[in-house]
Design a protein around this motif. Structure first.
Motif, mmCIF file in Angstrom:
data_model
loop_
_atom_site.group_PDB
_atom_site.id
_atom_site.type_symbol
_atom_site.label_atom_id
_atom_site.label_comp_id
_atom_site.label_asym_id
_atom_site.label_seq_id
_atom_site.Cartn_x
_atom_site.Cartn_y
_atom_site.Cartn_z
ATOM 1 N N TYR A 74 48.645 -21.287 4.592
ATOM 2 C CA TYR A 74 48.711 -20.225 5.360
ATOM 3 C C TYR A 74 48.174 -18.918 4.768
ATOM 4 O O TYR A 74 48.490 -18.538 3.425
ATOM 5 C CB TYR A 74 50.209 -19.774 5.708
ATOM 6 N N ASP A 75 47.236 -18.339 5.414
ATOM 7 C CA ASP A 75 46.655 -16.713 4.620
ATOM 8 C C ASP A 75 47.433 -15.596 5.115
ATOM 9 O O ASP A 75 47.494 -15.766 6.471
ATOM 10 C CB ASP A 75 45.337 -16.727 5.106
ATOM 11 N N VAL A 76 48.457 -14.994 4.515
ATOM 12 C CA VAL A 76 49.434 -14.259 4.710
ATOM 13 C C VAL A 76 49.046 -12.710 4.411
ATOM 14 O O VAL A 76 48.442 -12.673 3.224
ATOM 15 C CB VAL A 76 50.769 -14.485 4.294
ATOM 16 N N SER A 77 49.420 -11.783 5.148
ATOM 17 C CA SER A 77 49.288 -10.485 4.674
ATOM 18 C C SER A 77 50.689 -9.668 4.996
ATOM 19 O O SER A 77 51.251 -9.980 5.794
ATOM 20 C CB SER A 77 48.357 -9.659 5.807
ATOM 21 N N TYR A 78 51.102 -9.040 3.806
ATOM 22 C CA TYR A 78 52.577 -8.515 3.917
ATOM 23 C C TYR A 78 52.415 -7.235 3.094
ATOM 24 O O TYR A 78 52.073 -7.157 1.916
ATOM 25 C CB TYR A 78 53.634 -9.606 3.389
ATOM 26 N N SER A 79 52.748 -6.097 3.829
ATOM 27 C CA SER A 79 52.751 -4.601 3.163
ATOM 28 C C SER A 79 51.457 -4.541 2.576
ATOM 29 O O SER A 79 51.247 -4.010 1.641
ATOM 30 C CB SER A 79 54.082 -4.773 2.275
ATOM 31 N N GLY A 80 50.391 -4.883 2.947
ATOM 32 C CA GLY A 80 48.904 -4.635 2.803
ATOM 33 C C GLY A 80 48.427 -5.359 1.588
ATOM 34 O O GLY A 80 47.449 -5.316 1.093
ATOM 35 N N HIS A 81 49.408 -6.637 1.197
ATOM 36 C CA HIS A 81 48.898 -7.435 0.199
ATOM 37 C C HIS A 81 48.738 -8.584 0.850
ATOM 38 O O HIS A 81 49.310 -9.311 1.797
ATOM 39 C CB HIS A 81 50.284 -7.565 -0.910
ATOM 40 N N ASP A 82 47.446 -9.359 0.336
ATOM 41 C CA ASP A 82 47.111 -10.428 1.002
ATOM 42 C C ASP A 82 47.462 -11.790 -0.096
ATOM 43 O O ASP A 82 46.824 -11.604 -1.304
ATOM 44 C CB ASP A 82 45.466 -10.636 1.161
ATOM 45 N N PHE A 83 47.810 -12.838 0.293
ATOM 46 C CA PHE A 83 48.087 -13.987 -0.547
ATOM 47 C C PHE A 83 48.190 -15.317 0.381
ATOM 48 O O PHE A 83 48.074 -15.215 1.625
ATOM 49 C CB PHE A 83 49.185 -13.660 -1.454
ATOM 50 N N LEU A 84 47.943 -16.408 -0.251
ATOM 51 C CA LEU A 84 48.316 -17.673 0.482
ATOM 52 C C LEU A 84 49.496 -18.254 0.211
ATOM 53 O O LEU A 84 50.301 -18.078 -1.083
ATOM 54 C CB LEU A 84 47.188 -18.784 0.013
ATOM 55 N N ILE A 85 49.909 -18.832 1.212
ATOM 56 C CA ILE A 85 51.400 -19.621 1.011
ATOM 57 C C ILE A 85 50.804 -21.007 1.153
ATOM 58 O O ILE A 85 50.171 -21.595 1.972
ATOM 59 C CB ILE A 85 52.289 -19.425 2.164
ATOM 60 N N ARG A 86 50.816 -21.967 -0.050
ATOM 61 C CA ARG A 86 50.590 -23.362 -0.264
ATOM 62 C C ARG A 86 51.470 -24.252 -0.315
ATOM 63 O O ARG A 86 52.625 -24.083 -0.903
ATOM 64 C CB ARG A 86 49.316 -23.275 -1.474
ATOM 65 N N THR A 87 51.170 -25.327 0.455
ATOM 66 C CA THR A 87 52.184 -26.569 0.220
ATOM 67 C C THR A 87 51.350 -27.600 -0.385
ATOM 68 O O THR A 87 50.209 -28.012 -0.234
ATOM 69 C CB THR A 87 52.434 -27.260 1.683
ATOM 70 N N ALA A 88 52.076 -28.594 -1.313
ATOM 71 C CA ALA A 88 51.648 -29.489 -2.271
ATOM 72 C C ALA A 88 52.809 -30.440 -2.076
ATOM 73 O O ALA A 88 53.651 -30.278 -2.701
ATOM 74 C CB ALA A 88 50.945 -29.122 -3.257
ATOM 75 N N THR A 89 52.269 -31.967 -1.784
ATOM 76 C CA THR A 89 53.278 -32.897 -2.230
ATOM 77 C C THR A 89 53.638 -32.988 -3.612
ATOM 78 O O THR A 89 52.661 -33.247 -4.369
ATOM 79 C CB THR A 89 52.802 -34.213 -1.286
ATOM 80 N N VAL A 90 55.059 -33.358 -3.928
ATOM 81 C CA VAL A 90 55.133 -33.539 -5.371
ATOM 82 C C VAL A 90 56.200 -34.617 -5.318
ATOM 83 O O VAL A 90 56.630 -34.994 -4.273
ATOM 84 C CB VAL A 90 55.822 -32.446 -5.954
ATOM 85 N N HIS B 245 56.100 -28.888 -2.735
ATOM 86 C CA HIS B 245 56.098 -27.461 -3.543
ATOM 87 C C HIS B 245 55.524 -26.431 -2.562
ATOM 88 O O HIS B 245 54.089 -26.560 -2.116
ATOM 89 C CB HIS B 245 55.319 -27.728 -4.799
ATOM 90 N N VAL B 246 56.184 -25.549 -2.489
ATOM 91 C CA VAL B 246 55.670 -24.091 -1.664
ATOM 92 C C VAL B 246 55.512 -23.086 -2.515
ATOM 93 O O VAL B 246 56.431 -22.818 -3.459
ATOM 94 C CB VAL B 246 56.584 -24.001 -0.544
ATOM 95 N N SER B 247 54.275 -22.405 -2.501
ATOM 96 C CA SER B 247 54.125 -21.589 -3.525
ATOM 97 C C SER B 247 53.229 -20.474 -2.815
ATOM 98 O O SER B 247 52.383 -20.617 -1.768
ATOM 99 C CB SER B 247 53.244 -21.899 -4.724
ATOM 100 N N ALA B 248 53.156 -19.094 -3.588
ATOM 101 C CA ALA B 248 52.419 -17.985 -3.175
ATOM 102 C C ALA B 248 51.144 -17.906 -4.210
ATOM 103 O O ALA B 248 51.484 -17.929 -5.276
ATOM 104 C CB ALA B 248 53.195 -16.631 -3.072
ATOM 105 N N ILE B 249 50.057 -17.916 -3.686
ATOM 106 C CA ILE B 249 48.837 -17.875 -4.597
ATOM 107 C C ILE B 249 48.359 -16.411 -4.273
ATOM 108 O O ILE B 249 47.948 -16.313 -3.203
ATOM 109 C CB ILE B 249 47.994 -19.058 -4.156
ATOM 110 N N ASP B 250 47.634 -15.827 -5.302
ATOM 111 C CA ASP B 250 46.872 -14.801 -5.279
ATOM 112 C C ASP B 250 45.374 -15.111 -5.231
ATOM 113 O O ASP B 250 45.005 -16.202 -5.235
ATOM 114 C CB ASP B 250 47.114 -13.862 -6.570
ATOM 115 N N PRO B 251 44.652 -14.148 -5.062
ATOM 116 C CA PRO B 251 43.136 -14.465 -4.704
ATOM 117 C C PRO B 251 42.329 -14.851 -5.924
ATOM 118 O O PRO B 251 41.323 -15.582 -5.467
ATOM 119 C CB PRO B 251 42.547 -13.022 -4.344
ATOM 120 N N ARG B 252 42.953 -15.224 -7.121
ATOM 121 C CA ARG B 252 42.298 -15.463 -8.250
ATOM 122 C C ARG B 252 42.806 -17.168 -8.376
ATOM 123 O O ARG B 252 42.408 -17.653 -9.102
ATOM 124 C CB ARG B 252 42.784 -14.891 -9.335
#
Length: 175
Positions: A125-141, A146-153
């Motif tokens: 999911y590409d999410v924007s919250y309070s002017g900050h953009d990041f991804l919410i990524r899901t991966a099978t473990v 595993h649900v994580s917040a990923i920055d643009p880097r």
């Protein structure tokens, strides 16, 4: 006058011989390969290229059996660490598709969060919250998703906005 006639005859003979070509002197070519199309011409292979070399480079190494990829560890390779929970990530039991759908519902309930884009195939999911953009990524473990917040880097996003959304999602999925 006879000298002139002889010279004229000699010049005529030289002219006839020079214009008649080599075929008159040597005869007709038995194979006229040069007249054929390039695809139909016989292949001429140089003598040193008609058989492979028999040097030591062609010998197979001695020893029996085979080696599988799991038996060989490349130099410098590192086994990746299992994902763990942090302020920017958590693990939920279930399948990736089920968790992805539950995250969509939970993100809709997070005040101030906007889903700009989503990809179920990639599990993001590409999410924007309070002017900050990041991804919410899901991966099978091994033990769930595993649900994580990923920055643009591409790293875990430890910013206040991302950790707030991750905390809200963790609470919503725990219900």
């Amino acid at each position: 006058m006879q000298v002139r006639t002889r010279l004229a005859l000699a010049a005529l003979a030289v002219a006839v011989l020079s214009t008649s070509g080599c075929s008159w002197v040597r005869g007709k070519h038995k194979t006229e390969a040069y007249k054929l199309a390039a695809e139909a011409r016989p292949l001429e292979v140089p003598p040193d290229l008609d058989r492979p070399t028999a040097d030591a480079a062609m010998n197979l190494p001695s020893g029996g059996g085979s080696v599988s990829a799991s038996q060989v560890q490349p130099r410098g390779s590192v086994t990746p660490a299992a994902p763990r929970e942090s302020a920017s990530a958590f693990i939920v039991p279930g399948t990736r598709d089920d968790v992805f759908n539950k995250l969509g519902t939970a993100l809709a309930g997070v005040q101030g969060a906007t889903v700009k884009n989503k990809s179920q195939l990639l599990g993001t999911y590409d999410v924007s919250y309070s002017g900050h953009d990041f991804l919410i990524r899901t991966a099978t473990v091994a033990n769930g998703v595993h649900v994580s917040a990923i920055d643009p880097r591409g790293s875990l996003d430890a910013g206040a906005e991302a950790t707030k959304v991750i905390a809200d999602l963790k609470a919503a999925l725990a219900k």
